[in-house]
Design an enzyme around this catalytic site. Structure first.
Site, mmCIF file in Angstrom:
data_model
loop_
_atom_site.group_PDB
_atom_site.id
_atom_site.type_symbol
_atom_site.label_atom_id
_atom_site.label_comp_id
_atom_site.label_asym_id
_atom_site.label_seq_id
_atom_site.Cartn_x
_atom_site.Cartn_y
_atom_site.Cartn_z
ATOM 1 N N CYS A 1 23.425 -32.354 -55.289
ATOM 2 C CA CYS A 1 24.423 -32.861 -56.237
ATOM 3 C C CYS A 1 25.428 -31.822 -56.711
ATOM 4 O O CYS A 1 26.616 -31.938 -56.449
ATOM 5 C CB CYS A 1 23.710 -33.450 -57.454
ATOM 6 S SG CYS A 1 22.773 -34.914 -57.046
HETATM 7 N N1 LIG Z 1 18.661 -36.306 -54.931
HETATM 8 C C1 LIG Z 1 19.100 -36.311 -56.159
HETATM 9 O O1 LIG Z 1 18.560 -35.632 -57.015
HETATM 10 C C2 LIG Z 1 20.285 -37.175 -56.571
HETATM 11 C C3 LIG Z 1 20.551 -37.316 -57.939
HETATM 12 C C4 LIG Z 1 21.605 -38.110 -58.344
HETATM 13 C C5 LIG Z 1 22.406 -38.729 -57.376
HETATM 14 N N2 LIG Z 1 22.154 -38.561 -56.041
HETATM 15 C C6 LIG Z 1 23.018 -39.249 -55.106
HETATM 16 O O2 LIG Z 1 22.328 -40.363 -54.556
HETATM 17 C C7 LIG Z 1 22.696 -40.568 -53.192
HETATM 18 C C8 LIG Z 1 21.459 -40.548 -52.313
HETATM 19 O O3 LIG Z 1 20.887 -39.257 -52.407
HETATM 20 P P1 LIG Z 1 19.405 -38.948 -51.954
HETATM 21 O O4 LIG Z 1 19.070 -37.611 -52.514
HETATM 22 O O5 LIG Z 1 18.509 -40.103 -52.244
HETATM 23 O O6 LIG Z 1 19.607 -38.839 -50.369
HETATM 24 P P2 LIG Z 1 18.459 -38.874 -49.247
HETATM 25 O O7 LIG Z 1 19.046 -38.245 -48.052
HETATM 26 O O8 LIG Z 1 17.185 -38.357 -49.808
HETATM 27 O O9 LIG Z 1 18.239 -40.430 -48.998
HETATM 28 C C9 LIG Z 1 19.199 -41.264 -48.437
HETATM 29 C C10 LIG Z 1 18.500 -42.210 -47.462
HETATM 30 O O10 LIG Z 1 19.461 -43.128 -46.961
HETATM 31 C C11 LIG Z 1 19.131 -43.386 -45.601
HETATM 32 N N3 LIG Z 1 20.301 -43.947 -44.932
HETATM 33 C C12 LIG Z 1 21.276 -43.316 -44.243
HETATM 34 N N4 LIG Z 1 22.170 -44.201 -43.795
HETATM 35 C C13 LIG Z 1 21.764 -45.425 -44.201
HETATM 36 C C14 LIG Z 1 22.264 -46.727 -44.058
HETATM 37 N N5 LIG Z 1 23.394 -46.977 -43.398
HETATM 38 N N6 LIG Z 1 21.595 -47.748 -44.607
HETATM 39 C C15 LIG Z 1 20.439 -47.538 -45.282
HETATM 40 N N7 LIG Z 1 19.921 -46.305 -45.475
HETATM 41 C C16 LIG Z 1 20.582 -45.266 -44.935
HETATM 42 C C17 LIG Z 1 18.695 -42.032 -45.081
HETATM 43 O O11 LIG Z 1 17.920 -42.162 -43.893
HETATM 44 C C18 LIG Z 1 17.885 -41.505 -46.276
HETATM 45 O O12 LIG Z 1 16.523 -41.857 -46.182
HETATM 46 C C19 LIG Z 1 23.705 -39.482 -52.882
HETATM 47 O O13 LIG Z 1 24.991 -39.986 -53.071
HETATM 48 C C20 LIG Z 1 23.422 -38.419 -53.909
HETATM 49 O O14 LIG Z 1 24.555 -37.634 -54.201
HETATM 50 C C21 LIG Z 1 21.091 -37.808 -55.631
#
Ligand SMILES: NC(=O)c1ccc[n+]([C@@H]2O[C@H](COP(=O)([O-])OP(=O)(O)OC[C@H]3O[C@@H](n4cnc5c(N)ncnc54)[C@H](O)[C@@H]3O)[C@@H](O)[C@H]2O)c1
Length: 439
Positions: A276
C-alpha cells in the site's frame, strides 16, 4: 422503489443474498470470511488454483484468517472458492478485491481491475450491487467500471444495479483493529448506490461511514496512505539530518512524542514496504500529472523513502570500514526480510533492495526471517539460515531490517561483532555501544 431493489434490500437484510468476492488475497479472504460469519453464503472467485484448492481443504494461506475458522465455514457450506466466473450470474452482492500494483514505469497497473470488471460485465444482471475495494485513483469506479458494466448490460446504475467504492483499511497482523471493527467508508455512484452498498456492509461490519460519492471514498483512502507515506518520509529525513548533526534521532522522536497534542509519532526505517504505502500515493500523483499538476509532497517523500535502502547500505559500509573491513567479501546477516514486524509479507520490502545492493558490492549476504523461508528476487535466490545462526556471532555484520518480536535481541547483541540497527530494535542497549550503529 423498483421491485428488484426492494427484493435486493430484503435479501441483504435477511442474509439470503448470495455474496461473491473477486480475489481472495490479503483483503478478499478476510472479507469473505466476515461475510460468511455474518450468515451469508459466500463464493470467492479466484484465478489462482492453488488458493482455491487450499480453501477447499480449509487451509488458510493468510495469517489473519485462522485455518480452523476457514475450515469450519467451508465445512458448513457458508464459504467456497472457485475459478469459474460464471458463478457471478447468481450473485446478488459482489466485492472486487484484486491487486492494483504499479507498472515498471511507475504508472498504475489497472489490468487486474479491467479483467475483473470484464468478467463482471459478462454476468451483470438487474438487482446486483457491486463494490470495488481495490485501492486506486479517484475516478476509477465511475470512469472504468461504470461504462463497462452499464454498456455490457444496457442497465442503469442506481436503478437497475448499484455500484460503489469502499476502500479496504486492513493492517495485516493487527489484532485490535480488524476488518470487522475498522470503520468502512463507502461512496456510491448515486445516492441509492451508497445506500444499498452501505446496507450490505452494515450487516457484517461494525461501522459504515457513507460519503457522497465514489470519488470521495477513493480519495479518502489515498489521503490516509499519502499522509503515512509523507510522514515516514519526513521522519526518515529527520534521521538523515540528525546523523549529520551528531544527534540520536530516536531520542529526539521520543522527546517530541511527549507533546500531548499536535504531534503524531512516526519512526524512521530502512525504507517503505508492503502493497500500500509505497504504491498508492503514486496512483494519486499519476492522476494529477494527467491534469497538469505535480503532487510535490508525494514526489519528495517518495524520493527520500526509496533512497533509504541505499542510505542503510552506506551505514553498513562505514561501520565495516571502522573495523578495517570492506563490504566486498564480508559476511553480512540480514535479520528480518518481511516489510514489517510479525508478518509473512515481503512485497516491496526494503530488505530486497538492501540485500541486492550488498550483493552488488560483493558482500556474502545471508538472511534470516521466521516467516519467510526463501526469497527469489531479480537474479538471486536465498534461503533463510537456520535459527541457531541468528546469534552465532560469526558474521562480520548483522543488519536488523525487520524487528520481528520473536528475536532475542539481547542475545544477538551479546554475540555479534557489529550490528547495524535500522529499527532501534536494541533500544537503549544499542545506544552508545561501539559495536552498534543505529539509523
Ligand atoms: N494487503 C493490504 O494490506 C491492503 C490493505 C488495504 C488495501 N489493499 C488493496 O486491496 C487490493 C487487493 O490487495 P491484496 O493485498 O488483497 O492483494 P493480493 O495479491 O493478496 O490478492 C489479490 C487476489 O486477487 C486475485 N486476482 C487477480 N486477478 C483477478 C481477477 N481478475 N478476478 C479475481 N481475482 C483476481 C489474485 O490471484 C489474488 O489472489 C489492492 O488494491 C490493495 O492495494 C491492500
Amino acid at each position: 422503489m423498483d421491485d428488484f431493489n426492494v427484493d435486493l434490500q430484503r435479501k441483504i437484510r435477511d442474509h439470503s443474498a448470495r455474496v461473491a468476492i473477486l480475489g481472495l488475497g490479503y483483503v478478499g479472504l478476510p472479507l469473505a470470511t466476515i461475510f460468511a460469519e455474518s450468515g451469508y453464503n459466500v463464493v470467492g472467485v479466484e484465478p489462482d488454483e492453488h488458493k482455491v484448492e487450499s480453501i477447499r481443504k480449509g487451509e488458510s494461506y493468510i495469517q489473519d484468517v485462522p485455518s480452523e475458522q476457514l475450515a469450519s465455514l467451508v465445512r458448513t457450506g457458508k464459504l467456497r472458492a472457485t475459478s469459474d466466473f460464471s458463478v457471478l450470474a447468481d450473485a446478488d452482492a459482489v466485492s472486487i478485491c484484486v491487486p492494483t500494483p504499479l507498472r515498471k514505469t511507475g504508472d498504475p497497473d489497472l489490468s487486474f481491475i479491467l479483467v475483473a470488471t470484464d468478467e463482471m460485465a459478462k454476468y451483470i444482471h438487474r438487482g446486483v450491487v457491486v463494490v470495488l475495494e481495490s485501492t486506486t485513483y479517484p475516478g476509477t469506479t465511475r470512469e472504468i467500471l461504470l461504462p463497462k458494466l452499464a454498456e455490457a448490460s444496457g442497465l442503469e446504475v442506481g436503478r437497475d444495479f448499484f455500484l460503489a467504492f469502499s476502500p479496504e483499511r486492513v493492517d495485516p497482523g493487527r489484532k485490535d483493529w480488524t476488518t470487522y471493527n475498522t470503520p468502512k467508508v463507502i461512496g456510491g455512484i448515486t445516492p441509492s448506490c451508497t445506500k444499498v452498498a452501505s446496507l450490505w456492509y452494515e450487516q457484517a461490519l461494525e461501522t459504515v461511514v457513507p460519503v457522497s460519492s465514489a470519488e470521495s471514498a477513493e480519495m479518502a483512502k489515498l489521503l490516509e496512505n499519502t499522509f503515512r507515506m509523507i510522514n515516514i518520509g519526513l521522519v526518515n529525513e529527520m534521521a538523515i539530518m540528525c546523523d549529520r548533526l551528531g544527534l540520536d534521532v530516536w531520542e529526539v522522536i521520543d522527546a517530541a512524542a511527549t507533546k500531548p497534542f499536535g504531534y503524531m509519532k512516526f519512526t524512521p526505517g530502512p525504507g517503505l514496504g508492503g502493497h500500500c504505502i509505497p504504491i498508492d500515493p503514486l496512483y494519486l500523483s499519476w492522476k494529477l500529472r494527467a491534469l497538469n499538476y505535480t503532487a510535490r509532497f508525494i514526489d519528495l517523500a517518495s524520493e527520500i523513502n526509496t533512497g533509504m535502502p541505499r542510505y542503510v547500505v552506506g551505514k553498513i559500509q562505514d561501520a565495516l570500514n571502522d573495523q578495517a573491513k570492506p563490504i566486498k567479501g564480508s559476511q553480512i546477516l540480514v535479520i528480518g526480510a518481511a516489510y514489517k514486524p510479525d508478518v509473512d509479507d515481503m512485497r516491496e520490502s526494503p530488505a530486497l533492495d538492501i540485500i541486492g545492493l550488498l550483493r552488488q558490492k560483493g558482500a556474502e549476504v545471508l538472511y534470516h526471517d521466521p516467516f519467510i523461508q526463501r526469497i527469489q528476487h531479480d537474479d538471486w535466490y536465498l534461503e533463510s539460515v537456520p535459527d541457531v545462526l541468528v546469534s552465532a556471532g560469526d558474521v562480520d555484520c548483522v543488519v536488523i531490517v525487520t524487528d520481528h518480536s520473536s528475536y532475542d535481541y539481547a542475545d544477538i547483541l551479546k554475540h555479534a561483532q557489529l550490528i547495524v540497527d535500522t529499527r532501534n530494535a536494541l533500544g537503549d542497549a544499542g545506544r552508545s555501544n561501539p559495536l552498534v550503529v543505529r539509523l
